[in-house]
Scaffold this motif. Structure first.
Motif, PDB file in Angstrom:
ATOM      1  N   ALA A   1      43.800  12.757  -2.791  1.00 50.43           N
ATOM      2  CA  ALA A   1      43.600  13.651  -3.934  1.00 50.43           C
ATOM      3  C   ALA A   1      42.479  14.640  -3.683  1.00 50.43           C
ATOM      4  O   ALA A   1      42.520  15.778  -4.164  1.00 50.43           O
ATOM      5  N   ALA A   2      41.438  14.239  -2.909  1.00 54.61           N
ATOM      6  CA  ALA A   2      40.326  15.143  -2.632  1.00 54.61           C
ATOM      7  C   ALA A   2      40.781  16.316  -1.780  1.00 54.61           C
ATOM      8  O   ALA A   2      40.324  17.445  -1.974  1.00 54.61           O
ATOM      9  N   VAL A   3      41.679  16.069  -0.832  1.00 52.03           N
ATOM     10  CA  VAL A   3      42.173  17.146   0.027  1.00 52.03           C
ATOM     11  C   VAL A   3      42.974  18.147  -0.796  1.00 52.03           C
ATOM     12  O   VAL A   3      42.768  19.372  -0.710  1.00 52.03           O
ATOM     13  N   VAL A   4      43.884  17.652  -1.615  1.00 56.85           N
ATOM     14  CA  VAL A   4      44.733  18.537  -2.417  1.00 56.85           C
ATOM     15  C   VAL A   4      43.917  19.270  -3.471  1.00 56.85           C
ATOM     16  O   VAL A   4      44.014  20.504  -3.626  1.00 56.85           O
ATOM     17  N   LEU A   5      43.089  18.535  -4.213  1.00 59.87           N
ATOM     18  CA  LEU A   5      42.317  19.165  -5.275  1.00 59.87           C
ATOM     19  C   LEU A   5      41.278  20.131  -4.717  1.00 59.87           C
ATOM     20  O   LEU A   5      41.020  21.186  -5.305  1.00 59.87           O
ATOM     21  N   GLY A   6      40.666  19.777  -3.585  1.00 56.20           N
ATOM     22  CA  GLY A   6      39.679  20.672  -2.993  1.00 56.20           C
ATOM     23  C   GLY A   6      40.287  21.982  -2.545  1.00 56.20           C
ATOM     24  O   GLY A   6      39.747  23.060  -2.816  1.00 56.20           O
ATOM     25  N   ALA A   7      41.429  21.914  -1.847  1.00 56.89           N
ATOM     26  CA  ALA A   7      42.100  23.137  -1.408  1.00 56.89           C
ATOM     27  C   ALA A   7      42.608  23.940  -2.606  1.00 56.89           C
ATOM     28  O   ALA A   7      42.455  25.173  -2.656  1.00 56.89           O
ATOM     29  N   ALA A   8      43.212  23.263  -3.583  1.00 51.49           N
ATOM     30  CA  ALA A   8      43.723  23.969  -4.759  1.00 51.49           C
ATOM     31  C   ALA A   8      42.598  24.621  -5.546  1.00 51.49           C
ATOM     32  O   ALA A   8      42.717  25.770  -5.995  1.00 51.49           O
ATOM     33  N   GLY A   9      41.486  23.909  -5.713  1.00 57.89           N
ATOM     34  CA  GLY A   9      40.359  24.482  -6.439  1.00 57.89           C
ATOM     35  C   GLY A   9      39.760  25.687  -5.743  1.00 57.89           C
ATOM     36  O   GLY A   9      39.391  26.671  -6.384  1.00 57.89           O
ATOM     37  N   ALA A  10      39.676  25.626  -4.411  1.00 60.40           N
ATOM     38  CA  ALA A  10      39.123  26.757  -3.662  1.00 60.40           C
ATOM     39  C   ALA A  10      40.011  27.986  -3.792  1.00 60.40           C
ATOM     40  O   ALA A  10      39.516  29.101  -4.025  1.00 60.40           O
ATOM     41  N   TYR A  11      41.306  27.810  -3.649  1.00 62.81           N
ATOM     42  CA  TYR A  11      42.217  28.956  -3.739  1.00 62.81           C
ATOM     43  C   TYR A  11      42.247  29.513  -5.162  1.00 62.81           C
ATOM     44  O   TYR A  11      42.332  30.731  -5.355  1.00 62.81           O
ATOM     45  N   ALA A  12      42.190  28.629  -6.163  1.00 69.99           N
ATOM     46  CA  ALA A  12      42.186  29.109  -7.543  1.00 69.99           C
ATOM     47  C   ALA A  12      40.881  29.848  -7.855  1.00 69.99           C
ATOM     48  O   ALA A  12      40.886  30.881  -8.533  1.00 69.99           O
ATOM     49  N   SER A  13      39.752  29.335  -7.362  1.00 67.28           N
ATOM     50  CA  SER A  13      38.466  30.005  -7.599  1.00 67.28           C
ATOM     51  C   SER A  13      38.417  31.370  -6.938  1.00 67.28           C
ATOM     52  O   SER A  13      37.757  32.294  -7.436  1.00 67.28           O
ATOM     53  N   PHE A  14      39.120  31.496  -5.840  1.00 64.59           N
ATOM     54  CA  PHE A  14      39.111  32.738  -5.087  1.00 64.59           C
ATOM     55  C   PHE A  14      39.775  33.880  -5.849  1.00 64.59           C
ATOM     56  O   PHE A  14      39.586  35.049  -5.517  1.00 64.59           O
ATOM     57  N   THR A  15      40.527  33.560  -6.892  1.00 64.92           N
ATOM     58  CA  THR A  15      41.235  34.589  -7.649  1.00 64.92           C
ATOM     59  C   THR A  15      40.407  35.174  -8.790  1.00 64.92           C
ATOM     60  O   THR A  15      40.849  36.132  -9.427  1.00 64.92           O
ATOM     61  N   VAL A  16      39.226  34.617  -9.053  1.00 61.50           N
ATOM     62  CA  VAL A  16      38.457  35.037 -10.231  1.00 61.50           C
ATOM     63  C   VAL A  16      38.125  36.535 -10.211  1.00 61.50           C
ATOM     64  O   VAL A  16      38.349  37.233 -11.209  1.00 61.50           O
ATOM     65  N   PRO A  17      37.585  37.097  -9.125  1.00 66.85           N
ATOM     66  CA  PRO A  17      37.276  38.545  -9.160  1.00 66.85           C
ATOM     67  C   PRO A  17      38.507  39.416  -9.398  1.00 66.85           C
ATOM     68  O   PRO A  17      38.449  40.380 -10.176  1.00 66.85           O
ATOM     69  N   GLY A  18      39.618  39.077  -8.748  1.00 71.49           N
ATOM     70  CA  GLY A  18      40.820  39.888  -8.901  1.00 71.49           C
ATOM     71  C   GLY A  18      41.381  39.855 -10.305  1.00 71.49           C
ATOM     72  O   GLY A  18      41.826  40.882 -10.840  1.00 71.49           O
ATOM     73  N   THR A  19      41.360  38.672 -10.938  1.00 70.36           N
ATOM     74  CA  THR A  19      41.878  38.579 -12.309  1.00 70.36           C
ATOM     75  C   THR A  19      40.992  39.351 -13.284  1.00 70.36           C
ATOM     76  O   THR A  19      41.488  40.012 -14.207  1.00 70.36           O
ATOM     77  N   ALA A  20      39.685  39.292 -13.090  1.00 70.48           N
ATOM     78  CA  ALA A  20      38.784  40.012 -13.989  1.00 70.48           C
ATOM     79  C   ALA A  20      38.985  41.529 -13.860  1.00 70.48           C
ATOM     80  O   ALA A  20      39.075  42.245 -14.870  1.00 70.48           O
ATOM     81  N   VAL A  21      39.083  42.020 -12.631  1.00 70.79           N
ATOM     82  CA  VAL A  21      39.288  43.455 -12.419  1.00 70.79           C
ATOM     83  C   VAL A  21      40.625  43.896 -13.003  1.00 70.79           C
ATOM     84  O   VAL A  21      40.726  44.939 -13.667  1.00 70.79           O
ATOM     85  N   THR A  22      41.672  43.094 -12.790  1.00 68.79           N
ATOM     86  CA  THR A  22      42.999  43.448 -13.293  1.00 68.79           C
ATOM     87  C   THR A  22      43.033  43.455 -14.814  1.00 68.79           C
ATOM     88  O   THR A  22      43.621  44.357 -15.435  1.00 68.79           O
ATOM     89  N   ALA A  23      42.412  42.452 -15.443  1.00 65.88           N
ATOM     90  CA  ALA A  23      42.420  42.376 -16.906  1.00 65.88           C
ATOM     91  C   ALA A  23      41.672  43.554 -17.520  1.00 65.88           C
ATOM     92  O   ALA A  23      42.138  44.156 -18.508  1.00 65.88           O
ATOM     93  N   VAL A  24      40.533  43.907 -16.955  1.00 69.69           N
ATOM     94  CA  VAL A  24      39.767  45.030 -17.499  1.00 69.69           C
ATOM     95  C   VAL A  24      40.518  46.346 -17.283  1.00 69.69           C
ATOM     96  O   VAL A  24      40.631  47.178 -18.198  1.00 69.69           O
ATOM     97  N   ALA A  25      41.052  46.532 -16.079  1.00 66.34           N
ATOM     98  CA  ALA A  25      41.788  47.767 -15.802  1.00 66.34           C
ATOM     99  C   ALA A  25      43.020  47.892 -16.697  1.00 66.34           C
ATOM    100  O   ALA A  25      43.315  48.989 -17.216  1.00 66.34           O
TER     101      ALA A  25
END
Length: 276
Positions: free
Chosen positions: A126-150
Motif C-alpha cells: 500500500a505504501a508503494v501505491v499510495l506514495g506514487a499516487a500521492g506524488a502524481y496527484a500533488s504534482f497537478t496542484v499548480p496546473g489546476t490552480a492556473v487553469t481554474a483562475v484562467a
C-alpha cells in the motif's frame, strides 16, 4: 583405534558449539517498515523524480486545458455550461497526470522489472501505491490552480470559492491515480497500459468538459461511472452565486469513496503483479 560408547560419556559434558547453532538461527529479522514512514519515503522519492521528469508534461496538460476553454468560449456563453467547461478543464489536468501518466509509469515498471526492486524492499504494498499516487496527484496542484483562475476570468465566473480546489484536487487525484495505477498494473503489456491511460484521459476530456445536459442519456450513465465526474460537479457548483454546499459535500464524499476503492484495487493489482 578404540571407540567409546555414547552411554559412557558424562551427561554433563559441554557440547561442541555449532557454527549454525540455535543462537544464530533464532536471530530475529529486521522489523518490517511501518506504513506511514514507508509512505512518506516513497512519496518523497516519487515527487523528486516527477519534479525532474514531468514538468514539461505538466505544462502540456495545463496549456491543453486552457486551449480547450478558449475553443469552448466561442460556443458557450455562460451559465451552467460555462461552469461545466471550466470545472471539467480544471480536473482534466489531474486526469492527464494522475491517470494517464501513472498508468504509463506502472506499466513501464511492470514491463522492465522495476516492480522486482520494490518487492525486495521491506515496505507494505500500500505504501508503494499510495506514495506514487500521492506524488502524481500533488504534482497537478499548480496546473489546476492556473487553469481554474484562467477559466474563471475567461468566462466571467466568480473566484471567491476556488479554495474548494484544496479538496477537489486530492480527492479527484486519489480516485484517478488509483484507477491509473490499476490500469498500468493489470495491463499485460506496456503498450496496452499506455493505450488504457490515453483512453481514460480521453474519457475524462469528453465526459467532463462537455456539459452534461448536452450528452445523450447512455453517455450520461457512463459519465456517472467516471471517478472524476464528482470532482467536476463539486467544483462547478461552487461557481454558483449561492452554492449548494450540501450537494458539494455529497459530491466530494462520493469522490473520496471512489478514491478509497480505486486505491484498494490498485494495491491488490500491485500485489498480484509483484508475485508474478
Amino acid at each position: 583405534m578404540s571407540t567409546v560408547p555414547a552411554e559412557v560419556l558424562p551427561t554433563g559434558a559441554p557440547s561442541v558449539p555449532d557454527r549454525f547453532g540455535d543462537d544464530e538461527a533464532a536471530a530475529p529479522l529486521a522489523p518490517r517498515a511501518r506504513l506511514l514512514p514507508s509512505l512518506a519515503a516513497v512519496y518523497r522519492a516519487q515527487l523528486s523524480r516527477a519534479r525532474v521528469a514531468r514538468i514539461p508534461l505538466l505544462f502540456v496538460a495545463t496549456f491543453q486545458s486552457i486551449g480547450i476553454m478558449i475553443l469552448m468560449r466561442g460556443v458557450v456563453d455562460g451559465g451552467s455550461e460555462a461552469r461545466a467547461v471550466v470545472a471539467g478543464s480544471t480536473v482534466l489536468v489531474v486526469a492527464f497526470v494522475a491517470l494517464n501518466l501513472l498508468a504509463q509509469y506502472f506499466g513501464q515498471l511492470r514491463a522492465t522489472g522495476g516492480l522486482d526492486h520494490y518487492a525486495t524492499l521491506p515496505v507494505p504494498p500500500a505504501a508503494v501505491v499510495l506514495g506514487a499516487a500521492g506524488a502524481y496527484a500533488s504534482f497537478t496542484v499548480p496546473g489546476t490552480a492556473v487553469t481554474a483562475v484562467a477559466g474563471s476570468v475567461l468566462f466571467g465566473l466568480p473566484l471567491g470559492h476556488l479554495w474548494i480546489l484544496a479538496a477537489v484536487v486530492p480527492l479527484s487525484g486519489a480516485a484517478l491515480a488509483g484507477l491509473g495505477a490499476a490500469l498500468g498494473l493489470l495491463a499485460p503489456r506496456q503498450e496496452l497500459a499506455t493505450l488504457l491511460g490515453q483512453l481514460g484521459m480521453s474519457a475524462a476530456l469528453l465526459l467532463g468538459v462537455l456539459p452534461a445536459e448536452r450528452l445523450p442519456q447512455p453517455i450520461g450513465w457512463a459519465r456517472d461511472l467516471l471517478p472524476s465526474t464528482y470532482g467536476v460537479e463539486a467544483l462547478a457548483r461552487t461557481f454558483d452565486p449561492s452554492p449548494d454546499w450540501a450537494a458539494v459535500g455529497l459530491d466530494l464524499a462520493v469522490c473520496g469513496a471512489v478514491g478509497v476503492v480505486s486505491l484498494a484495487v490498485a494495491t491488490w493489482a500491485y500485489r498480484r503483479a509483484a508475485v508474478r
